[in-house]
Write a protein that holds these residues in place. Structure first.
Motif, PDB file in Angstrom:
ATOM      1  N   VAL A   1       0.896  -1.187   0.000  1.00 16.49           N
ATOM      2  CA  VAL A   1       0.028   0.082  -0.079  1.00 16.49           C
ATOM      3  C   VAL A   1       0.971   1.178  -0.211  1.00 16.49           C
ATOM      4  O   VAL A   1       1.541   1.553   1.052  1.00 16.49           O
ATOM      5  CB  VAL A   1      -0.800   0.036   1.118  1.00 16.49           C
ATOM      6  CG1 VAL A   1      -1.900   1.351   1.100  1.00 16.49           C
ATOM      7  CG2 VAL A   1      -1.695  -1.236   1.402  1.00 16.49           C
ATOM      8  N   ARG A   2       1.334   1.990  -1.015  1.00 16.52           N
ATOM      9  CA  ARG A   2       1.870   3.005  -1.208  1.00 16.52           C
ATOM     10  C   ARG A   2       1.088   4.304  -0.732  1.00 16.52           C
ATOM     11  O   ARG A   2      -0.290   4.477  -1.036  1.00 16.52           O
ATOM     12  CB  ARG A   2       2.335   3.411  -2.602  1.00 16.52           C
ATOM     13  CG  ARG A   2       3.231   2.362  -3.161  1.00 16.52           C
ATOM     14  CD  ARG A   2       3.984   2.942  -4.719  1.00 16.52           C
ATOM     15  NE  ARG A   2       2.831   2.939  -5.439  1.00 16.52           N
ATOM     16  CZ  ARG A   2       2.717   2.050  -6.595  1.00 16.52           C
ATOM     17  NH1 ARG A   2       3.650   0.796  -6.731  1.00 16.52           N
ATOM     18  NH2 ARG A   2       2.005   2.240  -7.451  1.00 16.52           N
ATOM     19  N   GLY A   3       1.533   5.135  -0.186  1.00 18.27           N
ATOM     20  CA  GLY A   3       0.912   6.183   0.534  1.00 18.27           C
ATOM     21  C   GLY A   3       0.523   6.104   2.174  1.00 18.27           C
ATOM     22  O   GLY A   3       0.042   7.003   2.549  1.00 18.27           O
TER      23      GLY A   3
ATOM     24  N   GLY B   1       6.189   3.009   8.522  1.00 21.40           N
ATOM     25  CA  GLY B   1       6.186   2.306   9.746  1.00 21.40           C
ATOM     26  C   GLY B   1       4.958   1.530  10.065  1.00 21.40           C
ATOM     27  O   GLY B   1       4.049   1.405   9.263  1.00 21.40           O
ATOM     28  N   VAL B   2       4.872   1.213  11.562  1.00 19.72           N
ATOM     29  CA  VAL B   2       3.393   0.634  11.755  1.00 19.72           C
ATOM     30  C   VAL B   2       3.130   1.319  12.845  1.00 19.72           C
ATOM     31  O   VAL B   2       3.770   1.888  13.797  1.00 19.72           O
ATOM     32  CB  VAL B   2       4.054  -0.923  12.219  1.00 19.72           C
ATOM     33  CG1 VAL B   2       2.995  -1.568  12.923  1.00 19.72           C
ATOM     34  CG2 VAL B   2       4.575  -1.664  11.281  1.00 19.72           C
ATOM     35  N   HIS B   3       1.686   1.637  12.885  1.00 19.00           N
ATOM     36  CA  HIS B   3       0.919   2.224  13.726  1.00 19.00           C
ATOM     37  C   HIS B   3      -0.363   1.773  14.009  1.00 19.00           C
ATOM     38  O   HIS B   3      -0.738   0.957  13.330  1.00 19.00           O
ATOM     39  CB  HIS B   3       0.937   3.777  13.639  1.00 19.00           C
ATOM     40  CG  HIS B   3      -0.165   4.196  12.480  1.00 19.00           C
ATOM     41  ND1 HIS B   3       0.179   3.980  11.339  1.00 19.00           N
ATOM     42  CD2 HIS B   3      -1.453   4.639  12.559  1.00 19.00           C
ATOM     43  CE1 HIS B   3      -0.973   4.086  10.509  1.00 19.00           C
ATOM     44  NE2 HIS B   3      -1.931   4.785  11.126  1.00 19.00           N
ATOM     45  N   THR B   4      -0.693   1.861  15.261  1.00 23.27           N
ATOM     46  CA  THR B   4      -1.998   1.189  15.883  1.00 23.27           C
ATOM     47  C   THR B   4      -2.862   2.146  16.378  1.00 23.27           C
ATOM     48  O   THR B   4      -2.502   3.285  17.163  1.00 23.27           O
ATOM     49  CB  THR B   4      -1.631   0.258  16.819  1.00 23.27           C
ATOM     50  OG1 THR B   4      -0.737  -0.552  16.389  1.00 23.27           O
ATOM     51  CG2 THR B   4      -2.841  -0.329  17.710  1.00 23.27           C
TER      52      THR B   4
ATOM     53  N   TYR C   1      -2.199  -0.538  11.126  1.00 20.43           N
ATOM     54  CA  TYR C   1      -2.227  -0.097   9.821  1.00 20.43           C
ATOM     55  C   TYR C   1      -0.435  -0.067   9.631  1.00 20.43           C
ATOM     56  O   TYR C   1       0.494   0.110  10.277  1.00 20.43           O
ATOM     57  CB  TYR C   1      -2.421   1.633   9.754  1.00 20.43           C
ATOM     58  CG  TYR C   1      -3.859   1.497  10.149  1.00 20.43           C
ATOM     59  CD1 TYR C   1      -4.670   1.518   9.067  1.00 20.43           C
ATOM     60  CD2 TYR C   1      -4.292   1.743  11.393  1.00 20.43           C
ATOM     61  CE1 TYR C   1      -6.173   1.860   9.505  1.00 20.43           C
ATOM     62  CE2 TYR C   1      -5.626   1.880  11.677  1.00 20.43           C
ATOM     63  CZ  TYR C   1      -6.603   1.846  10.658  1.00 20.43           C
ATOM     64  OH  TYR C   1      -7.812   2.169  11.159  1.00 20.43           O
ATOM     65  N   SER C   2      -0.374  -0.704   8.233  1.00 17.55           N
ATOM     66  CA  SER C   2       1.009  -0.475   7.725  1.00 17.55           C
ATOM     67  C   SER C   2       1.162  -0.619   6.042  1.00 17.55           C
ATOM     68  O   SER C   2       0.008  -0.633   5.611  1.00 17.55           O
ATOM     69  CB  SER C   2       1.960  -1.534   8.101  1.00 17.55           C
ATOM     70  OG  SER C   2       1.557  -2.935   7.937  1.00 17.55           O
ATOM     71  N   GLY C   3       2.044  -0.554   5.420  1.00 18.06           N
ATOM     72  CA  GLY C   3       2.148  -0.600   4.076  1.00 18.06           C
ATOM     73  C   GLY C   3       2.304  -1.981   3.531  1.00 18.06           C
ATOM     74  O   GLY C   3       2.071  -2.027   2.195  1.00 18.06           O
ATOM     75  N   ASP C   4       2.231  -3.020   4.356  1.00 12.88           N
ATOM     76  CA  ASP C   4       2.248  -4.211   3.852  1.00 12.88           C
ATOM     77  C   ASP C   4       1.087  -4.972   4.518  1.00 12.88           C
ATOM     78  O   ASP C   4       0.791  -5.231   5.861  1.00 12.88           O
ATOM     79  CB  ASP C   4       3.376  -5.011   4.106  1.00 12.88           C
ATOM     80  CG  ASP C   4       4.732  -4.624   3.645  1.00 12.88           C
ATOM     81  OD1 ASP C   4       4.663  -4.540   2.275  1.00 12.88           O
ATOM     82  OD2 ASP C   4       5.680  -4.232   4.339  1.00 12.88           O
ATOM     83  N   ILE C   5      -0.176  -5.230   3.755  1.00  6.70           N
ATOM     84  CA  ILE C   5      -1.282  -6.226   4.105  1.00  6.70           C
ATOM     85  C   ILE C   5      -1.589  -7.283   3.322  1.00  6.70           C
ATOM     86  O   ILE C   5      -0.802  -7.746   2.417  1.00  6.70           O
ATOM     87  CB  ILE C   5      -2.335  -5.122   4.038  1.00  6.70           C
ATOM     88  CG1 ILE C   5      -2.478  -4.854   2.554  1.00  6.70           C
ATOM     89  CG2 ILE C   5      -2.279  -3.676   4.744  1.00  6.70           C
ATOM     90  CD1 ILE C   5      -3.996  -4.033   2.294  1.00  6.70           C
TER      91      ILE C   5
ATOM     92  N   SER D   1       0.075  -7.107   7.860  1.00 10.86           N
ATOM     93  CA  SER D   1       1.196  -8.197   8.234  1.00 10.86           C
ATOM     94  C   SER D   1       2.165  -7.816   9.121  1.00 10.86           C
ATOM     95  O   SER D   1       2.606  -8.952   9.844  1.00 10.86           O
ATOM     96  CB  SER D   1       2.114  -8.553   6.817  1.00 10.86           C
ATOM     97  OG  SER D   1       1.279  -8.592   5.601  1.00 10.86           O
ATOM     98  N   ASP D   2       2.089  -6.665   9.559  1.00 12.00           N
ATOM     99  CA  ASP D   2       3.050  -6.306  10.729  1.00 12.00           C
ATOM    100  C   ASP D   2       2.345  -6.311  12.068  1.00 12.00           C
ATOM    101  O   ASP D   2       2.274  -5.446  12.833  1.00 12.00           O
ATOM    102  CB  ASP D   2       3.638  -5.050  10.363  1.00 12.00           C
ATOM    103  CG  ASP D   2       4.224  -4.955   8.994  1.00 12.00           C
ATOM    104  OD1 ASP D   2       5.082  -5.633   8.915  1.00 12.00           O
ATOM    105  OD2 ASP D   2       3.993  -4.067   8.162  1.00 12.00           O
TER     106      ASP D   2
END
Length: 663
Positions: free
Chosen positions: A480-482, A486-489, A507-511, A576-577
């Motif tokens: 997911v570009r944009g 990092g990883v945030h909750t 939430y992160s760029g890899d799902i 995924s994170d």
């Protein structure tokens, strides 16, 4: 209730206009119209006076007037036959002359039952039917449980008498809940007796007794008293001796096959008129359990050829040398249900014996036993048994499912037992509502499970927190570009409408996306990632293995300014994170494929080949903390109950809860 013109009642109208109907005698007929109108209420308290009057009139008469069938007979008979409350009361034989006349009119005029069936069929097809149909509820009869139980001023005592030879199923649950309802809710201060009908030592165990008590606890039912029929074995023995001594019973050794044929043909047993001393001698040998005694049984001496087959000298006592789980080898004889039930009901102070309509014909037998022994009055009231499509409630057939491995046990979610449907995700309040909604109706119908589970959904939705699950098989890694670096909750509400607390959404760029969802995407399409926002599909990568083409990777551009209302596809996803929770989602189907197994058909021919489907998934990290029996909803998958919580190294197992929607 508004005045009813009884001649407008479909059954009465049909009877009075049949070619077999006698000529009109206006003078004689008119004098009975007023009484007929008084026989239309659906409340036994209002019916008692006119029923008593009619019973007194018929004391020395075979017909209402004269020596032949008249229109007055048909007017009154049809009115009573149309009134479900009055008809049930008459079937109990509580008014001897009235019951005799009612049964005689029907039995001696073969055209009457056919006319009744035709009238009922015609009325059921007519919208709104007629104003005279007293089976339609009027505006002043809104309480579905106001069935007009008689003699309630001194309190109500009901009983639930299961045989301790199996687990309670939903049919038993209806009986238990209705008895509890009338003893504790409809008539507060009443008494509910749990009585184990332990008269069959070949099948009964203490383990089943314990299970039934647990099942009643699951149903939220607390009996005021727990007893056993075996507590009364000595008294039942003495009552049987009294019946033999008074000539109301006799000993018989007719082989079972011949007994069945003779009862069907209305042929008296060769032992029916045996001397009283001989009958007593045979009963003594039965009690001793001798080889000779085991050949004999005791029968009531009612009638060999009564139109009601249940009155054709039913069996009261049998000999069995098997030890009893409570009394050991003290007794070698055991009373049948038809004998011990009315006797023990009277001894325990039961005021109202609520039973299913299967016992309609046996109510007269029940009352005969009470009269023959000069025991106190117990009122019968019958309600329809609970039947569902594609479901068997026969204890024998359910036992076969367990023993042959069709299911894993009595608490298998595919079983219609209290434990089974609870494990499937049924809530007790929903079960109460659904069963009490049926009320004490006498209409026998095959209910659809969809209505049952739709009722249950009302109770589980407000307490079902929302979670996300993605099928593990061929799950698609997605960039997911944009997305924020990092990883945030974030903490998000567990339910959109009800305050159930919050959950962590990562939430992160890899799902991960489900394979089926990814396979439906096209490049440059705008979609919605649920609980995040819109995104645009930029690229889709495929792979082929063993001639099977699947999506291996997707790239998305986040487009949070897009409107979720404009997208056709709303997809579930998981970052995924995070520490994903391994789960197994299990869905069940009916055990049998046909709505109703007809007589003569083999259940084995209609067994569903596949009744269990499992899907291995990843769930969000919040699911790891769910305990056993917790209910929740996975977005786009449905409602589930936790059967086995997550443990490190062991996936959680959740059973899908039906919602009443057909697939």
């Amino acid at each position: 209730m508004a005045s009813v013109n009884v001649e407008d009642i479909p059954i009465v109208h049909r009877l009075l206009n049949d070619p077999n109907t006698p000529p009109q005698d206006t003078t004689a007929e008119n004098q009975w119209h007023s009484l007929a109108s008084n026989l239309t209420p659906l409340n036994l308290k209002d019916l008692e006076a006119p029923l008593t009057k009619l019973d007194a009139h018929l004391t020395l008469r075979s017909y209402i007037s004269g020596y032949d069938l008249s229109r007055s007979d048909l007017l009154l008979w049809g009115t009573l036959r149309n009134n479900r409350i009055a008809h049930s009361y008459i079937k109990q034989g509580l008014r001897v002359s009235l019951s005799r006349w009612f049964n005689f009119i029907e039995a001696s005029n073969a055209w009457i039952p056919a006319a009744v069936s035709e009238a009922s069929a015609t009325a059921s097809k007519t919208p709104g039917s007629t104003a005279g149909d007293t089976n339609k509820r009027t505006t002043d009869e809104q309480d579905p449980y106001d069935i007009g139980l008689q003699d309630t001023s001194n309190g109500v005592v009901t009983r639930f008498p299961p045989e301790p030879s199996g687990y309670l199923h939903i049919g038993h649950a209806k009986a238990a809940l209705l008895n509890d309802y009338f003893a504790h809710k409809k008539y507060p201060g009443g008494t509910l007796i749990l009585r184990f009908d332990d008269t069959n030592p070949a099948k009964e165990t203490q383990a089943f007794e314990d299970a039934i008590i647990e099942d009643l606890t699951l149903l939220g039912i607390t009996p005021d008293k727990t007893t056993h029929t075996s507590d009364y074995f000595a008294q039942l023995h003495d009552y049987c001796v009294a019946m033999l001594e008074s000539g109301h019973a006799y000993a018989d050794d007719t082989p079972q096959d011949l007994l069945r044929e003779e009862r069907k043909a209305g042929i008296p047993s060769r032992n029916r008129d045996a001397p009283i001393p001989t009958n007593l001698t045979h009963f003594a040998s039965m009690r001793a359990g001798t080889p000779e005694g085991q050949k004999w049984y005791i029968r009531a001496k009612i009638s060999p050829d009564d139109p009601n087959g249940a009155l054709r000298d039913p069996v009261l006592y049998r000999c069995s040398p098997l030890p009893h789980h409570r009394t050991g080898t003290t007794w070698k004889i055991y009373p049948t249900y038809d004998f011990c039930c009315p006797v023990v009901d009277a001894l325990e102070g039961v005021t109202h014996a609520l039973r299913t309509t299967e016992y309609n014909d046996r109510d007269a037998q029940y009352q005969w036993v009470l009269r023959s022994l000069n025991l106190r009055t117990v009122h019968n009231w019958n309600f329809s048994r609970m039947s569902f499509i594609r479901t068997l409630l026969s204890k024998r057939k359910l036992t076969q499912f367990v023993t042959n491995g069709t299911v894993r046990g009595w608490d298998d979610p595919r079983m219609p037992t209290v434990r089974g449907i609870r494990r499937r995700g049924c809530t007790i309040p929903a079960l109460h509502e659904f069963i009490l909604k049926q009320g004490p109706s006498k209409n026998i119908v095959n209910l659809d499970w969809t209505a049952f589970w739709a009722t249950n959904k009302k109770y589980i939705d407000p307490i079902s927190a929302r979670y996300t699950a993605i099928a593990q098989r061929d799950a698609v890694s997605t960039s997911v570009r944009g997305a924020r670096a990092g990883v945030h909750t974030e903490q998000v509400a567990l339910h959109a409408k009800f305050d159930l607390g919050t959950k962590a959404v990562v939430y992160s760029g890899d799902i991960l996306l489900e394979q089926a969802d990814a396979a439906s995407l096209v490049e440059d399409e705008e979609i919605t990632l649920m609980n995040w926002g819109n995104a645009i599909v930029r690229s889709i990568t495929h792979k082929t293995f063993n001639l099977s083409r699947t999506v291996s990777h997707v790239e998305l551009d986040l487009h949070l300014q897009g409107s979720v209302k404009s997208t056709a596809k709303k997809l579930t996803w998981l970052s995924s994170d995070q520490e994903l929770t391994p789960i197994e989602l299990v869905d069940y189907d009916y055990l049998i494929s046909k709505d109703k197994i007809e007589e003569g058909e083999r259940v084995e021919d209609f067994l569903n080949p596949v009744t269990e489907r499992k899907e291995v998934c990843w769930a969000d990290l919040n699911v790891a903390r769910l305990g056993q029996d917790a209910v929740g909803q996975f977005d786009r998958k449905g409602y589930f109950r936790v059967d086995r919580p997550f443990r490190h190294g062991e996936s959680a197992v959740l059973f899908q809860i039906p919602t009443g929607k057909t697939k």
